[in-house]
Motif scaffolding. Structure first.
Motif, PDB file in Angstrom:
ATOM      1  N   LEU A  52     -29.576   7.045   2.323  1.00 32.39           N
ATOM      2  CA  LEU A  52     -29.982   8.398   2.672  1.00 32.39           C
ATOM      3  C   LEU A  52     -30.144   9.157   1.365  1.00 32.39           C
ATOM      4  O   LEU A  52     -29.190   9.276   0.590  1.00 32.39           O
ATOM      5  CB  LEU A  52     -28.925   9.052   3.565  1.00 32.39           C
ATOM      6  N   ARG A  75     -34.354  12.604   3.003  1.00 32.96           N
ATOM      7  CA  ARG A  75     -33.843  13.727   3.780  1.00 32.96           C
ATOM      8  C   ARG A  75     -33.987  15.009   2.964  1.00 32.96           C
ATOM      9  O   ARG A  75     -33.221  15.245   2.027  1.00 32.96           O
ATOM     10  CB  ARG A  75     -32.367  13.522   4.115  1.00 32.96           C
ATOM     11  N   THR A  89     -24.762  14.600   7.737  1.00 36.64           N
ATOM     12  CA  THR A  89     -25.696  13.502   7.477  1.00 36.64           C
ATOM     13  C   THR A  89     -25.001  12.153   7.600  1.00 36.64           C
ATOM     14  O   THR A  89     -25.521  11.238   8.243  1.00 36.64           O
ATOM     15  CB  THR A  89     -26.320  13.666   6.079  1.00 36.64           C
TER      16      THR A  89
END
Length: 166
Positions: A52, A75, A89
């Protein structure tokens, strides 16, 4: 068991006056640092199965320079994210070994909040560029992630791996 790798992007360049912060690339030391860290991650058997990443240029380039397998999920919410956004997240993650690539001060604050005991490293409080904290959690699902429950497996910076300023 879940493993979380929290990485601050590698050293970025300020060589182009007027360039907006979001689009700054890595400088030479940053490129070398990310490459060394990627080798260390591989040697330690910590290759993530989910990545991520902030959508900033320097975080994306850090991911590429690590040279690890897989794709990163970009992201935009991780660009200068604080601990609350980082927690949200990660709680939505699905991998067993998750790498998050983001920015200070949020990534440093989040690493400190998640660790049961901070690592005994003289640079942990500063969380310099390309700093990586590896935490393990006794959970089956990231939704159960809670502050102060991570066991620090490692904290490493490029200087620990022989990457110098020059």
């Amino acid at each position: 068991m879940k493993t979380l790798l929290l990485l601050r992007h590698a050293k970025s360049s300020w060589a182009e006056p007027g360039r907006d912060d979001h689009s700054r690339p890595l400088n030479g030391r940053g490129r070398r640092g990310a490459e060394a860290l990627g080798r260390w991650i591989t040697e330690e058997g910590l290759t993530p199965d989910e990545v991520l990443c902030s959508d900033a240029t320097r975080t994306q380039e850090t991911w590429r320079r690590l040279g690890l397998e897989g794709e990163a999920t970009l992201r935009p919410t991780l660009y200068h994210a604080g601990p609350a956004m980082l927690m949200q997240t990660v709680q939505e993650a699905t991998g067993a070994q998750v790498l998050v690539i983001a920015h200070n001060p949020g990534i440093a604050e989040f690493a400190d909040q998640m660790a049961r005991v901070a690592p005994d490293h003289h640079r942990f409080a500063q969380y310099p560029t390309c700093a990586l904290t590896v935490l393990q959690f006794e959970i089956d699902d990231w939704a159960a992630l809670a502050p102060g429950t991570g066991e620090v497996r490692a904290f490493v910076i490029p200087a620990d791996l022989g990457v110098t300023r020059t």
